[in-house]
Design a protein around this motif. Structure first.
Motif, mmCIF file in Angstrom:
data_model
loop_
_atom_site.group_PDB
_atom_site.id
_atom_site.type_symbol
_atom_site.label_atom_id
_atom_site.label_comp_id
_atom_site.label_asym_id
_atom_site.label_seq_id
_atom_site.Cartn_x
_atom_site.Cartn_y
_atom_site.Cartn_z
ATOM 1 N N ARG A 83 0.853 -1.193 0.000
ATOM 2 C CA ARG A 83 0.000 0.000 0.000
ATOM 3 C C ARG A 83 0.887 1.241 0.000
ATOM 4 N N ALA A 85 0.637 5.821 0.544
ATOM 5 C CA ALA A 85 -0.098 7.062 0.786
ATOM 6 C C ALA A 85 0.747 8.202 0.248
ATOM 7 N N THR A 98 -4.157 14.641 -1.572
ATOM 8 C CA THR A 98 -3.777 13.362 -0.990
ATOM 9 C C THR A 98 -4.362 12.232 -1.818
ATOM 10 N N GLY A 100 -4.418 7.541 -2.031
ATOM 11 C CA GLY A 100 -4.038 6.277 -1.419
ATOM 12 C C GLY A 100 -4.504 6.199 0.029
ATOM 13 N N ALA A 101 -3.745 5.485 0.840
ATOM 14 C CA ALA A 101 -4.097 5.271 2.248
ATOM 15 C C ALA A 101 -3.686 6.476 3.084
ATOM 16 N N SER A 102 -4.225 7.638 2.726
ATOM 17 C CA SER A 102 -3.753 8.896 3.311
ATOM 18 C C SER A 102 -4.202 9.105 4.746
ATOM 19 N N THR A 103 -5.148 8.315 5.224
ATOM 20 C CA THR A 103 -5.587 8.450 6.617
ATOM 21 C C THR A 103 -4.996 7.363 7.508
ATOM 22 N N GLU A 104 -4.189 6.504 6.936
ATOM 23 C CA GLU A 104 -3.646 5.373 7.680
ATOM 24 C C GLU A 104 -2.203 5.641 8.125
ATOM 25 N N THR A 190 1.801 9.518 9.644
ATOM 26 C CA THR A 190 0.861 9.636 8.525
ATOM 27 C C THR A 190 1.378 10.698 7.558
#
Length: 305
Positions: A83, A85, A98, A100-104, A190
């Protein structure tokens, strides 16, 4: 036949004709009786000859704005493992993109070394002192060569996690950034925290002084050959990479964490860029993913303006 007889016959014939003629009832429209009044009936349209309908089409991605075009460009990249971000900030407009997995959260790996040095410089500012010669040497080795031993010494200097958390609260990073147990390289972060860090390093509105920011930038623009990959790939060919990368194989899975943060100069614009990845089969695969995503995002966002 006399005249009287002829008139009688004609009268009888007229009555007979009228008896066989049907007239429309009062109050009923003429078209209820099609033979009473000729009318034009339009020909029916055969379904096979109907006028074709034109399906509605979405406008091309570039016509919907640079952010939409950037998402389309990123989604169109070849398949990848793990993955990622990504985050990009245009300092001139303040706009943030942002994907992709931008909050992860991701493991920091060696990009945390920029954070460690920023915390140390902030502490020195508070005390009205400067880095010692020994600390300057450690800082140079930590940023330019990604030396882990140097990072460990400066980690102790700032007060480990407690010192980093205190600094991050002022630099705009979330308080939980350094709240996890384990080595500093496994500290979770993050893309939004890393953007806050980059803003503190490269923008004027920062707790860090002009001197501290210039010092950080000088080290990040002089990373050793072989470590100048990453978000710098999105810059113009003549631009100098200003970045810090991180890479870390996970012992439990054998998969790689590969991260990159920095400021990119492209087509006369400066962009703050963060790419975090994990689950990468090799370090090289992670580097390729970082560079492809950073380049697609930056170039599309700038070229579509």
């Amino acid at each position: 036949m006399n005249r009287k007889t002829s008139l009688t016959l004609l009268l009888l014939l007229g009555i007979t004709v009228m008896a066989h003629t049907v007239l429309p009832a009062p109050g009923i429209a003429d078209d209820a009786f099609p033979h009473a009044r000729p009318r034009h009936v339009p020909p029916s349209v055969s379904p096979s000859k109907a006028i074709p309908t034109v399906p509605l089409r979405s406008p091309p991605a570039h016509a919907q704005g640079p952010e939409h075009a950037a998402r389309a460009a990123l989604d169109g990249l070849k398949p990848f493992e793990g993955r990622y971000a990504l985050a990009v900030v245009d300092p001139s407009s303040g706009r943030t993109f942002t994907h992709g997995a931008s909050t992860e959260a991701f493991a920091s790996a060696s990009i945390i070394k920029v954070d460690i040095l920023a915390a140390l410089l902030l502490q020195k500012q508070d005390r009205g002192t400067s880095l010692t010669e020994a600390q300057e040497q450690l800082a140079s080795r930590m940023i330019r060569f990604s030396d882990n031993d140097a990072a460990q010494e400066l980690w102790v200097c700032i007060g480990r996690r407690q010192g980093l958390d205190a600094a991050n609260a002022r630099l705009g990073l979330t308080a939980a950034h350094a709240g996890q147990r384990g080595p500093w390289g496994l500290t979770q972060t993050t893309v939004h925290d890393q953007l806050a860090l980059l803003k503190a390093v490269f923008e004027d509105d920062s707790p860090l002084s002009t001197t501290s920011r210039a010092y950080l930038r000088s080290l990040m623009s002089d990373v050793t050959a072989g470590q100048d990959w990453g978000v710098g790939a999105a810059g113009s060919p003549t631009s100098v990479p200003v970045l810090k990368n991180g890479w870390l194989p996970r012992e439990t899975t054998g998969l790689w964490v590969v991260n990159s943060i920095g400021i990119v100069e492209y087509a006369g614009r400066s962009m703050l860029v963060v790419v975090l990845t994990d689950g990468q089969p090799t370090r090289e695969a992670g580097i390729a993913l970082v560079e492809r995503t950073a380049t697609a995002a930056v170039h599309t966002l700038v070229d579509q303006v």
